[in-house]
Design a protein around this motif. Structure first.
Motif, short mmCIF file in Angstrom:
data_model
loop_
_atom_site.label_atom_id
_atom_site.label_comp_id
_atom_site.label_asym_id
_atom_site.label_seq_id
_atom_site.Cartn_x
_atom_site.Cartn_y
_atom_site.Cartn_z
N GLN A 49 10.42 5.50 10.89
CA GLN A 49 9.88 4.86 9.65
C GLN A 49 11.27 4.35 8.93
O GLN A 49 12.26 4.75 8.76
N LEU A 50 11.01 3.00 8.31
CA LEU A 50 11.71 2.46 7.51
C LEU A 50 11.62 2.23 6.07
O LEU A 50 12.50 2.52 5.50
N ARG A 51 10.34 2.19 5.83
CA ARG A 51 9.87 2.08 4.21
C ARG A 51 8.32 2.31 4.19
O ARG A 51 7.61 1.92 5.18
N VAL A 52 8.29 3.09 3.36
CA VAL A 52 6.54 3.33 2.90
C VAL A 52 6.23 2.03 2.17
O VAL A 52 6.45 2.05 0.88
N LEU A 53 5.42 1.08 2.46
CA LEU A 53 5.05 -0.01 1.91
C LEU A 53 3.93 0.32 0.85
O LEU A 53 3.78 -0.02 -0.37
N ILE A 54 2.91 1.04 1.39
CA ILE A 54 1.84 1.60 0.31
C ILE A 54 1.75 3.03 0.71
O ILE A 54 1.33 3.52 1.69
N GLN A 55 1.92 3.68 -0.42
CA GLN A 55 1.84 5.34 -0.34
C GLN A 55 0.45 5.94 -0.82
O GLN A 55 0.10 6.87 -0.17
N HIS A 56 -0.05 5.46 -1.89
CA HIS A 56 -1.36 5.77 -2.23
C HIS A 56 -2.33 4.64 -2.10
O HIS A 56 -1.88 3.63 -3.07
N GLN A 57 -3.50 4.70 -1.69
CA GLN A 57 -4.35 3.49 -1.99
C GLN A 57 -5.67 4.23 -2.25
O GLN A 57 -6.22 5.07 -1.45
N LEU A 58 -6.41 3.54 -3.08
CA LEU A 58 -7.74 3.95 -3.61
C LEU A 58 -8.56 2.73 -3.34
O LEU A 58 -8.53 1.96 -4.31
N TYR B 96 -9.94 7.42 -0.45
CA TYR B 96 -8.36 7.65 -0.72
C TYR B 96 -7.65 7.63 0.55
O TYR B 96 -8.22 8.34 1.46
N ALA B 97 -6.54 6.85 0.62
CA ALA B 97 -5.65 7.01 1.60
C ALA B 97 -4.41 7.38 1.42
O ALA B 97 -3.80 6.52 0.28
N TYR B 98 -3.60 8.00 2.00
CA TYR B 98 -2.30 8.30 1.91
C TYR B 98 -1.46 7.83 3.02
O TYR B 98 -1.64 8.04 4.11
N ARG B 99 -0.53 6.84 2.67
CA ARG B 99 0.55 6.14 3.38
C ARG B 99 -0.21 5.60 4.36
O ARG B 99 -0.26 5.55 5.73
N PRO B 100 -1.11 4.48 3.97
CA PRO B 100 -1.95 3.75 4.96
C PRO B 100 -1.11 2.55 5.77
O PRO B 100 -1.30 2.06 6.66
N LEU B 101 0.19 2.21 4.92
CA LEU B 101 0.91 0.91 5.47
C LEU B 101 2.43 1.59 5.64
O LEU B 101 3.01 1.78 4.43
N VAL B 102 2.94 1.79 6.61
CA VAL B 102 4.34 2.10 6.60
C VAL B 102 5.18 1.18 7.61
O VAL B 102 4.59 0.73 8.72
#
Length: 570
Positions: free
Chosen positions: A84-93, A66-72
């Motif tokens: 930071q402009l935008r969180v593209l992926i907030q939660h990833q499993l 599980y990763a929290y904010r892996p792509l910002v």
């Protein structure tokens, strides 16, 4: 076997050379952001290799990441800070289906298939931009969806990987120093399947070569890895923002230190993994083109075949795929290949001639003298092993222990009332008492409870562990005296147990604590023979002091338990 290893290394070197010569004119669009894929199943680690070479052993398992904010998405401002402009992926499993096997004592092969189980995006950041560049790019970042970066809905498959590890020197996990050489090849699914998400797969194959140095001493095990990942340059999305959206060939470095249980039941320790882009060279060692992952991992062996591992950590830099927080869980199964049976040696051919057997004479027989060992003699003459021979031992089957009975040779002293005063000096061996300088009173109970008007007074206060309702062991004599006092006075129909505290701390907490302490005393009395129907409880907190709360002695006096006779029989 050496010939096969050399052939494998030659093919690997040729593949690296061929990939290095294929340099595209323009960077590719999209790449897999799953950076820290776990080490081969069967190893007691997550990020940093701890090789295992056991002939005939294979392992299979599944890992969850599980990763929290892996792509910002963000930009670098004039001060070198990430905005930071935008969180593209907030939660990833993510999940990995894994298998590995060691078919000889010098090489291990592994394979895994990464799966995307869950991805959730997020709205744009609400933080204020401090540069014109950030303001201009923020507007573009609000477009929904951003081309090439759309969270996967449902189940997704990422690039499978195939790896090998070759032992060069020593035995990892056992030797004080060992060296191993390994490699990993990723198969680019997006090259063959157009529907694959741009951030879950590369367009070209990538190859990793690494050197692993490790060692073990006593219960500590360490490992250091250095690697080179050959990967074509690629970007995510269509925004002209290279910060945090660029991939390419990179240098990698990892280190771990673990405490290993002497019987191998568990391993615990930190791991750290660092990577930075080296193509293009201008990006090397910059925080937006580098990643640093650190975690603490625990690996437990359940029986001989099952293992479970749990790790948690954080990412400290901004390369794509570096999360703010990460949690990993791995479950695996180890199996041993049945060893091939070696046929017994063929029996020698029978001779047709009958051998002649001659009995040896008395002079030819060897002389055998049987001398019993010292341990055998002791076991025969002293069965309980306490140093007193059985013929003089009054208790031959019971060791006398650290406190021998002076009246009975070879016997331990007894203390049936458990008051800490042994029978030779205990004048009341059947009743728990207290020490006394007067021999006739030594070990006898004192009159710790006195009847006075409408209450039972205790000569010793009832004490608890600080801030709790847990009775301390030193209360045993006074509580036993209370039981006797209540049983000897059947005319006490209702006895109210009142708890009191001093004025320190919160009033509501003290009120509740005083009631809980009264209930604790009641439970003890009921468990030791007092009818629960004869007992009541009440908690008054600090509301009924009997001494000055401004002094420590006064506060100690106010922390008390009173026993009030509420109802008498007529």
């Amino acid at each position: 076997m050496t010939r096969y290893l050399l052939s494998l290394l030659a093919v690997w070197a040729f593949s690296l050379t061929a990939m290095a010569q294929q340099r595209p004119s323009l960077p590719r669009s999209g790449f897999e952001i799953h950076r820290t894929q776990p080490t081969p199943v069967g190893e007691s680690s997550f990020l940093v290799d701890s090789p295992r070479f056991e002939a005939g052993t294979w392992s299979a398992g599944i890992s969850l990441d599980y990763a929290y904010r892996p792509l910002v998405l963000g930009v670098e401002d004039e001060d070198g800070e990430f905005q930071q402009l935008r969180v593209l992926i907030q939660h990833q499993l993510l999940g990995d289906l894994e298998v590995s096997g060691s078919f000889c004592g010098c090489m291990t092969l592994s394979a895994s298939v990464p799966l995307t189980l869950l991805e959730r995006g997020s709205s744009s950041s609400s933080s204020s931009a401090s540069s014109l560049r950030a303001l201009s790019l923020r507007a573009a970042a609000q477009e929904e969806p951003l081309v090439g970066v759309v969270p996967v809905s449902g189940l997704g498959v990422s690039d499978p990987r195939i790896g090998f590890m070759v032992r060069l020197y020593g035995q990892p996990g056992r030797s004080a120093f060992s060296a191993s050489l390994g490699g990993t090849l990723w198969v680019p699914l997006r090259k063959f399947f157009d529907g694959t998400a741009a951030h879950t797969s590369d367009l070209e194959a990538r190859m990793l070569s690494k050197l692993v140095l490790s060692g073990a001493r006593s219960s500590l095990r360490w490992s250091v890895t250095g690697g080179f990942l050959l990967r074509p340059e690629a970007h995510l999305g269509e925004l002209p923002v290279p910060e945090g959206s660029t991939a390419g060939s990179e240098a990698q470095l990892g280190a771990s230190l673990q405490y290993v249980h002497p019987a191998g039941r568990f391993a615990l320790g930190p791991e750290a993994f660092y990577a930075t882009l080296i193509t293009p060279r201008a990006y090397a060692f910059k925080p937006f083109y580098s990643s640093l992952d650190a975690l603490l991992g625990l690996h437990v062996r359940l029986g001989e075949r099952l293992r479970i591992g749990v790790g948690a950590g954080a990412g400290l830099q901004r390369q794509p795929g570096t999360p703010t927080f990460r949690l990993l869980v791995r479950m695996s199964y180890d199996a041993l290949r049945a060893s091939e049976r070696v046929p017994p040696p063929a029996a020698p051919p029978l001779r047709r001639e009958r051998p002649q057997v001659r009995a040896p004479g008395p002079a030819e027989l060897p002389r055998i003298t049987l001398v019993p060992s010292l341990e055998t003699v002791r076991a025969i003459l002293d069965q309980d092993g306490d140093g007193v021979l059985d013929e003089k031992d009054v208790c031959p089957d019971t060791p006398m222990g650290d406190t021998p009975d002076p009246r009975r040779l070879g016997c331990p002293v007894s203390d049936p009332d458990h008051d800490g005063i042994f029978d030779p000096e205990d004048s009341c061996p059947d009743a728990a008492g207290v020490p006394s300088l007067e021999p006739k009173m030594n070990g006898c109970p004192l009159d710790l409870v006195e009847l006075k008007e409408d209450r039972l007074l205790t000569r010793q206060p009832i004490v608890f562990a600080a801030g709790t309702d847990v009775l301390l062991a030193e209360n045993l004599p006074v509580l036993q005296a209370l039981v006797r006092a209540i049983q000897e006075r059947p005319w006490i129909q209702q006895l109210r147990i009142e708890g009191h505290t001093d004025n320190s701390g919160n009033v509501d907490f003290n009120n509740l604590l005083s009631l809980r302490r009264a209930e604790s005393v009641k439970r003890w009395l009921v468990e030791h023979g007092i009818d629960a129907g004869r007992l009541q409880t009440a908690g008054y907190g600090p509301s009924r002091p009997i001494a000055d709360n401004t002094t420590s002695i006064g506060r100690a006096t106010n922390r008390r338990v009173d026993f009030i006779i509420a109802v008498r029989s007529p």
